[in-house]
Motif scaffolding. Structure first.
Motif, short mmCIF file in Angstrom:
data_model
loop_
_atom_site.label_atom_id
_atom_site.label_comp_id
_atom_site.label_asym_id
_atom_site.label_seq_id
_atom_site.Cartn_x
_atom_site.Cartn_y
_atom_site.Cartn_z
N ALA A 184 0.84 -1.21 0.00
CA ALA A 184 0.00 0.00 0.00
C ALA A 184 0.87 1.26 0.00
CB ALA A 184 -0.93 -0.01 1.21
N GLU A 185 1.99 1.22 0.74
CA GLU A 185 2.90 2.37 0.70
C GLU A 185 3.42 2.59 -0.70
OE1 GLU A 185 5.79 3.00 4.08
OE2 GLU A 185 5.26 0.91 4.45
N LYS A 186 3.84 1.48 -1.36
CA LYS A 186 4.39 1.62 -2.71
C LYS A 186 3.30 2.04 -3.70
CE LYS A 186 8.35 -1.26 -2.10
NZ LYS A 186 9.54 -1.72 -2.83
N SER B 37 0.15 17.49 5.70
CA SER B 37 0.77 18.55 6.49
C SER B 37 2.09 18.98 5.86
CB SER B 37 1.01 18.05 7.92
OG SER B 37 1.75 16.85 7.87
N ASN B 38 2.60 18.14 4.95
CA ASN B 38 3.83 18.47 4.26
C ASN B 38 3.54 19.45 3.12
OD1 ASN B 38 6.17 18.58 2.78
ND2 ASN B 38 6.42 16.34 2.64
N LYS B 39 3.98 20.71 3.28
CA LYS B 39 3.63 21.75 2.32
C LYS B 39 4.19 21.48 0.93
CE LYS B 39 2.23 25.81 4.77
NZ LYS B 39 2.61 25.78 6.21
N ALA B 40 5.35 20.78 0.90
CA ALA B 40 5.97 20.47 -0.40
C ALA B 40 5.04 19.64 -1.27
CB ALA B 40 7.28 19.74 -0.16
N LEU B 41 4.07 18.98 -0.64
CA LEU B 41 3.20 18.08 -1.39
C LEU B 41 1.91 18.75 -1.87
CD1 LEU B 41 3.53 14.76 0.65
CD2 LEU B 41 4.51 15.28 -1.60
N VAL C 282 -5.10 8.71 -9.42
CA VAL C 282 -4.39 9.99 -9.38
C VAL C 282 -4.18 10.36 -7.92
CG1 VAL C 282 -4.44 12.42 -10.04
CG2 VAL C 282 -5.42 10.70 -11.56
N CYS C 283 -2.94 10.65 -7.58
CA CYS C 283 -2.58 10.95 -6.19
C CYS C 283 -2.43 12.45 -6.02
CB CYS C 283 -1.26 10.24 -5.87
SG CYS C 283 -0.56 10.67 -4.29
N ARG C 284 -3.31 13.04 -5.19
CA ARG C 284 -3.24 14.49 -4.91
C ARG C 284 -3.31 14.70 -3.41
NH1 ARG C 284 -6.63 18.26 -8.75
NH2 ARG C 284 -5.05 19.61 -7.85
N PRO C 285 -2.17 14.62 -2.73
CA PRO C 285 -2.19 14.66 -1.25
C PRO C 285 -2.28 16.08 -0.71
CG PRO C 285 0.03 14.23 -2.05
CD PRO C 285 -0.84 14.43 -3.26
N GLN C 286 -3.28 16.86 -1.18
CA GLN C 286 -3.37 18.27 -0.79
C GLN C 286 -3.51 18.46 0.72
OE1 GLN C 286 -6.49 17.71 -3.20
NE2 GLN C 286 -6.28 19.54 -4.47
N GLU C 287 -4.19 17.52 1.36
CA GLU C 287 -4.49 17.70 2.79
C GLU C 287 -3.28 17.42 3.66
OE1 GLU C 287 -4.60 13.35 2.69
OE2 GLU C 287 -4.76 15.01 1.28
N GLY D 39 0.94 10.03 -1.11
CA GLY D 39 -0.39 10.28 -0.57
C GLY D 39 -0.67 9.38 0.61
N ARG D 40 -1.82 9.60 1.24
CA ARG D 40 -2.26 8.68 2.30
C ARG D 40 -2.96 7.50 1.66
NH1 ARG D 40 -4.21 11.23 7.65
NH2 ARG D 40 -5.33 9.28 7.51
N PHE D 41 -3.11 6.43 2.43
CA PHE D 41 -3.85 5.28 1.90
C PHE D 41 -5.29 5.72 1.65
CE2 PHE D 41 -1.15 2.00 4.51
CZ PHE D 41 -0.03 2.40 3.80
#
Lengths: 300, 427
Positions: free
Chosen positions: A46-48, B241-245, B234-239, A53-55
């Motif tokens: 799941a990490e890979k 806490s890491n601002k770089a992301l 599609v991975c969009r980790p906007q939330e 992003g989060r899971f």
């Protein structure tokens, strides 16, 4: 020259692909995490699949209340490290609600996990549970799809499974039905240990050789615990053992072993002559179709 | 690289019925490669005794479900595993009877090689032809014809050669140029030419079954060199806490054919937007190049709109999306095809509603003759033309076993009802 993936890279890539299909197709999936070695492989996959992003799903443990404290401590630490959310579905809660009724106070609770799991699925409206089952474990599992359909009672119908072709997975369900997705279906016990070694995965310490009070009963080694006490005529021995599988205390037995590193466990696995479930899962030894029966009733 | 097959995965299927010794063959392979463990063997011994047999019946290893044990048949595909140190093998063990054609197609869909069993006493049967046709239909490029039960014909070379000639004569009729056919004589029951050579087939100089598998080169399994990367997520980790992301947009999928390098110029279909690969990773590990079968996460140098189901290809690729196609379809459902209905076509990570414009003909899998059809029942195989609501990025199945394949889903029951292999793109 065409480059080809090694077997571990291929298995890992297939598992990542399956997890991403779950995330892409299902609206509310969950990953079943027990702290055991197979579900730890799932977490790494799941990490890979989803970092940075989060899971796209929470983790869930169906806790019988009969777990080794080291494993529960490990489970909680691992979840905190990952920064993901853990749901604990408790068999003891189902017992106090009256939905799980034990036949006798000391009855093994493993099979009642199905009831608690189905309750948690209903309560959280999960449409897919990702699990760490492998086809090499057991003959009913050898026939199960990677995305396995369960009806609204959580039942598996082995004679009426959805056809599954290529890597085209159909995870569509009606309300109340669910899919069990098994990303490491094609892995063997050996693949799991090789992956643990390659990825340097941390495991609960009871997987490695340690001293433990045990009794020998009907050809199995039974650990002496508050849930599995010695009978008056039995002799308690203190021996060096390790666990090949980790689950409910009352149905998981250790094996005699001095393997205290992953490398030594791999060597032992290569030369072992008894299967993982045959040796250490007391619940599968009951009958030829024990697992098939449990799966039909909603088990993992 | 010292050995081209070293430490790779090989998926093969076994076709035949219980009578041909298929279960015995699998049992023998697992037994001789020391894959069967003591407790399994003990259980088989017990069952053999219970059924009144004197020797241990290795075919019991492939016993699966309760109903199968009761009826003594194989209903569904079972997957089995063994490893030799050279390769990891995944066996799809498919039932052989005609009413299980759909299960054989299922098993074949992920296999790179088919082992077709023939009983040396009986020679080529109708089912041999059916198994061969289905294997080639589903794009298997390596067929090993295993002429079994040689012990029952005194290991007779003449008889073996006779069957070999018969098979090749019949195989020419399929007009398949891409499939490599090989033969091996064997006795699964007694173990000759499976893992050990034995000493009764000294006239045969070819490889044993296992030697054949160990040396089989399947690096050509997808002949297509062009990049196909369907976006699954599609991975969009906007939330985070890491601002770089905050502005991170990762596109996740598996490279189904070809290779992809950092800085490669790509385009996204069906939109046609262009960009270049900024970086590529698997988990935390950054890589410069991704190869076929690898699940990767990429980022692009430009901000363009991409969502699940889009296809990433190289900039110069002239592939376009289509709404019209013709395919070979195997009907899998007990509920027959209704020509006027709309089905859901699932293709890579995208789906579209699909209408049937024409059933061209169906194929009699025993005679390979084309027949008129206005409906399809379970196990029928037919050539069908479709019209789609949404454009899909499709290759022919002959070129690409991933981007040329689809399944049909009944939108009411949500069951998978058919499997399709694209023959031509019609617009």
């Amino acid at each position: 020259m065409v480059k080809v993936l090694s077997h571990l890279d291929w298995l890992e890539s297939e598992a990542i692909h399956i997890m991403r299909e779950v995330a892409g197709q299902c609206s509310n999936p969950v990953l079943l995490f027990s702290g055991g070695k197979d579900s730890l492989c799932l977490l790494r996959i799941a990490e890979k699949a989803f970092r940075p992003g989060r899971f796209p799903f929470p983790l869930m443990h169906v806790d019988t209340g009969h777990n080794y404290p080291e494993v529960i401590e490990f489970r909680d630490r691992k979840v905190a490290e990952l920064g993901e959310r853990l749901i604990v579905a408790s068999v003891e809660e189902s017992m106090s609600k009256g939905t799980v009724v034990l036949n006798s106070p000391n009855e093994p609770r493993n099979k009642y996990q199905s009831i608690t799991l189905l309750e948690a699925i209903e309560e959280n409206i999960f449409d897919c549970c990702i699990g760490g089952a492998r086809r090499d474990e057991e003959k009913a599992r050898a026939k199960e799809r990677i995305m396995s359909f369960r009806d609204e009672f959580g039942q598996w119908d082995p004679k009426n499974q959805r056809p599954e072709l290529w890597d085209l997975y159909n995870a569509r369900v009606h309300k109340g039905e669910n899919i069990r997705a098994f990303p490491i279906s094609n892995w063997t016990e050996m693949d799991v240990w090789q992956y643990i070694a390659r990825e340097n995965l941390e495991l609960p310490n009871i997987y490695f050789a340690h001293q433990r009070d045990i009794i020998k009963r009907n050809g199995s080694i039974v650990p002496v615990t508050e849930f599995t006490p010695a009978r008056s005529d039995e002799k308690i021995e203190n021996l060096t053992v390790r666990f090949r599988t980790v689950g409910d205390i009352t149905c998981t037995a250790p094996v005699l072993s001095s393997a205290d590193t992953v490398e030594k466990i791999i060597l032992e696995t290569a030369s072992t002559i008894i299967s993982e479930r045959g040796e250490t899962r007391l619940d599968d030894q009951m009958s030829e179709a024990a697992m098939e029966q449990r799966k039909k009733e909603g088990y993992f | 690289m010292a050995n081209k097959t070293n430490d790779t995965v090989l998926r093969f299927m076994t076709c035949g019925s219980v009578d041909d010794g298929k279960s015995t063959l699998i049992g023998r392979m697992l037994f001789d490669t020391k894959t069967i463990l003591t407790d399994t063997l003990n259980q088989i011994e017990k069952t053999s005794k219970k059924r009144g047999m004197t020797a241990v019946d290795l075919s019991l290893i492939t016993d699966g479900l309760q109903a199968e044990r009761e009826q003594g048949i194989t209903i569904d595909v079972a997957y089995r595993y063994f490893s030799t140190g050279t390769r990891k093998y995944i066996i799809a063990d498919a039932p052989g009877h005609e009413q299980y054609t759909r299960n054989m197609v299922t098993a074949a869909s992920t296999a790179e090689c088919a082992i077709i069993l023939i009983d040396a006493r009986k020679g080529i049967l109708t089912q041999t032809k059916r198994h061969t046709y289905l294997s080639t239909l589903v794009g298997i490029k390596h067929i090993l014809v295993a002429i079994n039960k040689m012990d029952l014909i005194d290991f007779d070379e003449e008889q073996y050669k006779h069957i070999q000639d018969d098979y090749l004569t019949f195989f020419e009729a399929i007009k398949d140029q891409k499939t490599q056919v090989d033969f091996v004589p064997m006795s699964a029951l007694e173990g000759d030419m499976i893992v050990e050579r034995g000493n009764r087939l000294s006239w045969y100089n070819g490889p044993t079954l296992l030697e054949y598998l160990e040396n089989l080169d399947v690096s050509d399994k997808n002949s297509m060199q062009e990049l196909r990367l369907p976006v699954q997520f599609v991975c969009r980790p906007q939330e985070s806490s890491n601002k770089a992301l905050h502005d991170f947009r990762g596109f996740m999928g598996r490279i189904e054919s070809g290779t992809l390098k950092v800085n490669d110029k790509i385009k996204v279909l069906p939109s046609g937007h262009h960009s270049e690969i900024k970086d590529m990773r698997i988990g935390d590990d950054f890589i410069q190049e991704g190869i076929t079968d690898q699940s990767v996460t990429i980022t692009l140098k430009d901000e363009i709109d991409i969502s699940r189901g889009d296809m990433i290809v190289h900039e110069g690729d002239n592939i376009a999306s289509t709404k019209d196609l013709t395919a070979m379809v195997c009907w899998l459902s007990e509920t027959p095809l209704t020509v006027n209905r709309t089905y859901l076509m699932m293709h890579t990570a995208r789906s579209s509603k699909a209408k049937i414009t024409q059933i061209k003909h169906k194929i009699d899998v025993n005679t390979l003759r084309e027949e008129f059809a206005d409906k399809l029942n379970v196990n029928d195989i037919a050539e069908i033309s479709f019209k789609l609501a949404q454009p899909l990025v499709i290759d022919t199945y002959e070129k690409n076993r991933v981007t040329g394949a689809f399944i049909l889903v009944d939108e009411s029951s949500l069951h998978t009802v058919a499997a399709g292999m694209v023959k031509s793109i019609d617009s």
